[in-house]
Design an enzyme around this catalytic site. Structure first.
Site, mmCIF file in Angstrom:
data_model
loop_
_atom_site.group_PDB
_atom_site.id
_atom_site.type_symbol
_atom_site.label_atom_id
_atom_site.label_comp_id
_atom_site.label_asym_id
_atom_site.label_seq_id
_atom_site.Cartn_x
_atom_site.Cartn_y
_atom_site.Cartn_z
ATOM 1 N N TYR A 160 -8.017 0.874 -1.195
ATOM 2 C CA TYR A 160 -7.810 2.061 -0.389
ATOM 3 C C TYR A 160 -8.020 1.729 1.086
ATOM 4 O O TYR A 160 -8.730 0.813 1.439
ATOM 5 C CB TYR A 160 -8.755 3.189 -0.824
ATOM 6 C CG TYR A 160 -10.208 2.859 -0.724
ATOM 7 C CD1 TYR A 160 -10.874 2.910 0.502
ATOM 8 C CD2 TYR A 160 -10.942 2.482 -1.845
ATOM 9 C CE1 TYR A 160 -12.205 2.598 0.603
ATOM 10 C CE2 TYR A 160 -12.282 2.169 -1.744
ATOM 11 C CZ TYR A 160 -12.908 2.239 -0.525
ATOM 12 O OH TYR A 160 -14.236 1.938 -0.425
ATOM 13 N N LYS A 161 -7.388 2.506 1.958
ATOM 14 C CA LYS A 161 -7.482 2.239 3.394
ATOM 15 C C LYS A 161 -8.660 3.013 3.979
ATOM 16 O O LYS A 161 -8.755 4.224 3.837
ATOM 17 C CB LYS A 161 -6.188 2.658 4.087
ATOM 18 C CG LYS A 161 -4.989 1.806 3.653
ATOM 19 C CD LYS A 161 -3.752 2.215 4.405
ATOM 20 C CE LYS A 161 -2.560 1.353 3.997
ATOM 21 N NZ LYS A 161 -1.332 1.759 4.693
ATOM 22 N N ILE A 162 -9.558 2.310 4.628
ATOM 23 C CA ILE A 162 -10.701 2.934 5.265
ATOM 24 C C ILE A 162 -10.280 3.373 6.663
ATOM 25 O O ILE A 162 -9.892 2.557 7.489
ATOM 26 C CB ILE A 162 -11.883 1.965 5.337
ATOM 27 C CG1 ILE A 162 -12.283 1.530 3.928
ATOM 28 C CG2 ILE A 162 -13.052 2.599 6.054
ATOM 29 C CD1 ILE A 162 -13.386 0.509 3.894
#
Length: 620
Positions: free
Chosen positions: A37-39
Site C-alpha cells: 500500500y502507498k503511505i
C-alpha cells in the site's frame, strides 16, 4: 574515490522496472505483509492527560492511581512506536495543571510535556520518571494541579498539529480523565470546549475518550458525548460506556484505537452481473522479524545507500532498462520476450473476487490450508451500500453454515487463486471491547497440482489398550491455547537488549521463553501415566534415550544382504483394492509385481502410473 552515498540509492526507474521480477512465492509473501500500500504521510498521536488531584488518588488494595496507569500506557505506546513505526509522531500534553508550558505560553493551565515528534529513548526515560510515587511527587513539583479549561487544551493541541510541516496521514487525540464534568458545570467553558473539539474534527483529527474509574461512576452523557468523534466505520471501536479500572483494560482499548488498520488491497467482490461489493483485504497475522541492519560508513557512521547498475558482459557499457529483454530456454531454444509481452503473459484477469458458488462448511478440510489466511471487510467509502450487502451475505452464510467459493486475483499481474470465504461473527468481551471482528476469513485453496500422493510407511497398528492409555495422557495435558499468549523469545530478547542500550540500563530485562515446555508441571500432571504407556508400547528393559543402532544382518553365504521375500497379492485382493479405490495403500514394489503377475503394461514406473494401469486393466 567514490563516495559511500554513491556506492550504495536504488533509482526509482530501476525499482519500477524490476518490481515484477520476484517469484510467485515472494509475491505472496509481500502480499501477506501488506507492504504494497502507498503511505501518504505519517501517523500522529497526542495524549491529552488530566492532571487534576482526582487523577492521583490511589485505588483500593494498593491499586495504582489513574495517573500512574495512564503513564504506563503512554510508555507502552512510546516503546511500541519505536519498534514498529519510529517515524510516527507522538505528543504528551497535560491539562488542569497549575503551571503552564506551551508555545508562546498562550494557554493557562496547559503543560506540553512532549511536542509532536518522533519517539526516542529520552522521551521514554522522561515518562518513566512520572511513574509510581516518585513520579506523582515529580508531577506535583513540576506541573501541579490547578483550574481546568479543556477548550484551551484542545486549542493548544490544534496548534501542535498546525506547527507540523510534514504530511500527516492519520491524526488522533486521546483524552485520559476520571472527571465526567471537568468544568464543574461552567456552561461557558463547556461551550468553548465543544467548539474547539468541532474545529479539530473538521481538520481531520479523531478525538477518543479513555475515561477512567472514579467513585460514583463516569457518566459520558454529561459532557464528553459531544466531544469525541464518531466511529469512522463499523470496524472502529466506538465510545466505551464503561470506565476502565484495570491497566490491562486500558491498554487493550488504547491499542485498539491507536493501531491504524490499512488494507493490503481494495477489490470488488462480484456477486453477479452488475452486483459489486467493495471490500478490503487485511492481514490479521504477519510474521514478525527483527529489523534489517542499517549499513554505516565506518569513518563517519553515516548511513550508506545502495545503487544497482547493469553492464554489458562484453563491452562493459551501461545498459538502460529499455535495452534489456527477458528470455527462457524451452526445448534447447531461447525464447526472447519484451517486457510488455511478459506482463501480458502474467495477466489473467483484472483484480477482484468473483463468486463461483457456495459449499457446506464440512467440505472445507484442514489440509486445504496452504498459506496464512487474510480477512475481508467492506469498504463503504468505495461503493455505497457495500456494508449492507456484505452484512446480509455474512449473516446468511453464517446461519446456513456455508462458505463462499471465489476466484481471487488480489493484484494486477498476480496469478488467480481459488479462495474460500469463511464467515466470522463479531464477538465482544465483558467490557464491550471487540475481540473478534465480523467479516470473512479468506482461505486460499490448493490446485490439483499442489496436492501430493503420499506413500506412508506401513507401521503396526496400536492396540485398543494403548490407544486408551494415550487418550488419558492427552486429556491430562490439554490447555486453552491462545496464540497471543506466546511471544517470540528471539525477538523479545533482541528488543530488550536494544532498550537496555538506548536507556542506559545496567542490564536488559529478563525475558521468559513461553514456548519452553514446563517439564515439572507436565510430570506432575501425568504422574505414572508416562511409565505405564512406555510399558505397554516398548519391550521390557527398553530405554528410548539410549536406543542401540541396529546392525545390518548378512546372509550366511556370499556375505550379501538378506533379501526380503517379495509380497504377492492375489487377484481377488487386487480387484477389491481397485473397486474400493485403495490401491494407493500398496507399496510400489507390490504394484510392480502385480503388474508383472497379471501382464499389465505400464507407461512408467511412478506409483500413480502403476495405479492407473492396474485400474484400467482390472476395473469391472
Amino acid at each position: 574515490m567514490t563516495s559511500p552515498s554513491s556506492v550504495t540509492l536504488q533509482m526509482a526507474e530501476w525499482n519500477a522496472y524490476y518490481q515484477n521480477e520476484d517469484e510467485e512465492e515472494e509475491q505472496e509473501e509481500g502480499e501477506q505483509s501488506g507492504g504494497d500500500y502507498k503511505i501518504t504521510g505519517r501517523d500522529s498521536l497526542v495524549f491529552l492527560v488530566d492532571a487534576s488531584k482526582e487523577m492521583f488518588i490511589k485505588g483500593e488494595d494498593g491499586e495504582p492511581s489513574n495517573f500512574d496507569m495512564t503513564m504506563q500506557v503512554v510508555r507502552s505506546v512510546y516503546t511500541s512506536k519505536i519498534i514498529s513505526s519510529d517515524r510516527d509522531l507522538v505528543a504528551l500534553v497535560f491539562y488542569g495543571t497549575e503551571q503552564s508550558k506551551n508555545p508562546r505560553n498562550s494557554f493557562k493551565h496547559v503543560y506540553v510535556y512532549h511536542d509532536l515528534d518522533e519517539p526516542g529513548a529520552k522521551r521514554v526515560q522522561e515518562v518513566d520518571a512520572l511513574r509510581g510515587e516518585k513520579g506523582a511527587r515529580l508531577a506535583a513539583e513540576t506541573m501541579g494541579s490547578g483550574e481546568t479549561s479543556l477548550g484551551d487544551a484542545l486549542w493548544c493541541c490544534a496548534n501542535l498539529y498546525s506547527d507540523i510541516k510534514l504530511r500527516l496521514s492519520h491524526k488522533r487525540l486521546m483524552i485520559f480523565t476520571c472527571r465526567d464534568e471537568p468544568h464543574g458545570g461552567d456552561s461557558a467553558k463547556d461551550r468553548q470546549a465543544r467548539t474547539k473539539a468541532g474545529d479539530l474534527k473538521e481538520t481531520g483529527v479523531i478525538i477518543d475518550l479513555m475515561h477512567l474509574m472514579k467513585p460514583g461512576g463516569f457518566d459520558v452523557a454529561l459532557f464528553f458525548r459531544d466531544i469525541v468523534s464518531q466511529p469512522e466505520d463499523e470496524s472502529e471501536l466506538g465510545l466505551q460506556l464503561e470506565p476502565c479500572d484495570k491497566l490491562e483494560d486500558l491498554q487493550k482499548r488504547v491499542r485498539a484505537k491507536e493501531q491504524k488498520k490499512r488494507a493490503m488491497a481494495r477489490l470488488n467482490l462480484c456477486l453477479g452481473e452488475g452486483i459489486n461489493v467493495a471490500v478490503g483485504i487485511y492481514a490479521t497475522a504477519v510474521t514478525s522479524r527483527k529489523p534489517a541492519p542499517v549499513r554505516l560508513y565506518r569513518e563517519t557512521n553515516e548511513p550508506v545507500r545502495s545503487k544497482t547498475r547493469t553492464f554489458h558482459t562484453q563491452t562493459g557499457s551501461l545498459l538502460l532498462p529499455s535495452e534489456i529483454k527477458k528470455a527462457q530456454t524451452y526445448g534447447k531454444k531461447q525464447i526472447v520476450m519484451e517486457r510488455d509481452e511478459v506482463d501480458a503473459i502474467k495477466k489473467f484477469q483484472d483484480p477482484g473476487l468473483y463468486l463461483i458458488g457456495f459449499k457446506p462448511m464440512e467440505r472445507l478440510k484442514t489440509h486445504h490450508h496452504i498459506r496464512p489466511a487474510v480477512f475481508l471487510y467492506p469498504e463503504e467509502g468505495e461503493v455505497k451500500g457495500s456494508a449492507c450487502l456484505f452484512s446480509a451475505l455474512l449473516t446468511k452464510c453464517s446461519e446456513r453454515n456455508v462458505f463462499a467459493l471465489c476466484r481471487c486475483v488480489s493484484r494486477r499481474n498476480y496469478p488467480p487463486r481459488f479462495a474460500a470465504l469463511v464467515p466470522q461473527r463479531e464477538e465482544v468481551d465483558e467490557g464491550k471491547v471487540q475481540i473478534t471482528p465480523p467479516g470473512f476469513n479468506v482461505i486460499y485453496l490448493p490446485y490439483a497440482d499442489d496436492l501430493r500422493t503420499l506413500d506412508p510407511p506401513q507401521c503396526p497398528s496400536a492396540s485398543q489398550i494403548q490407544v486408551d492409555k494415550m487418550k488419558e495422557i492427552v486429556s491430562k495435558l490439554r490447555f486453552k491455547y491462545r496464540s497471543e499468549a506466546f511471544e517470540n523469545p528471539v525477538i523479545q530478547q533482541h528488543y530488550r537488549n536494544l532498550e537496555a542500550l538506548a536507556l542506559d540500563m545496567m542490564a536488559p530485562e529478563d525475558t521468559e521463553d513461553l514456548i519452553m515446555p514446563k517439564v515439572d508441571q507436565i510430570n506432575h500432571r501425568l504422574g505414572p501415566l508416562a511409565e505405564e504407556f512406555k510399558d505397554l508400547v516398548y519391550p521390557a528393559g527398553y530405554n528410548p534415550e539410549n536406543k542401540p543402532v541396529a546392525k545390518r544382518k548378512t546372509a550366511d553365504v556370499g556375505g550379501g544382504a538378506e533379501k526380503k521375500p517379495k509380497a504377492e497379492v492375489t487377484e481377488d485382493e487386487l480387484r477389491a483394492h481397485v473397486q474400493n479405490g485403495t490401491l494407493g495403500k500398496l507399496t510400489v514394489p507390490v504394484l510392480k509385481e502385480a503388474c508383472k503377475q497379471f501382464g499389465v503394461r505400464t507407461t512408467g514406473t511412478k506409483k500413480q502410473e502403476l495405479i492407473d494401469a492396474l485400474t484400467a486393466q482390472l476395473a469391472p
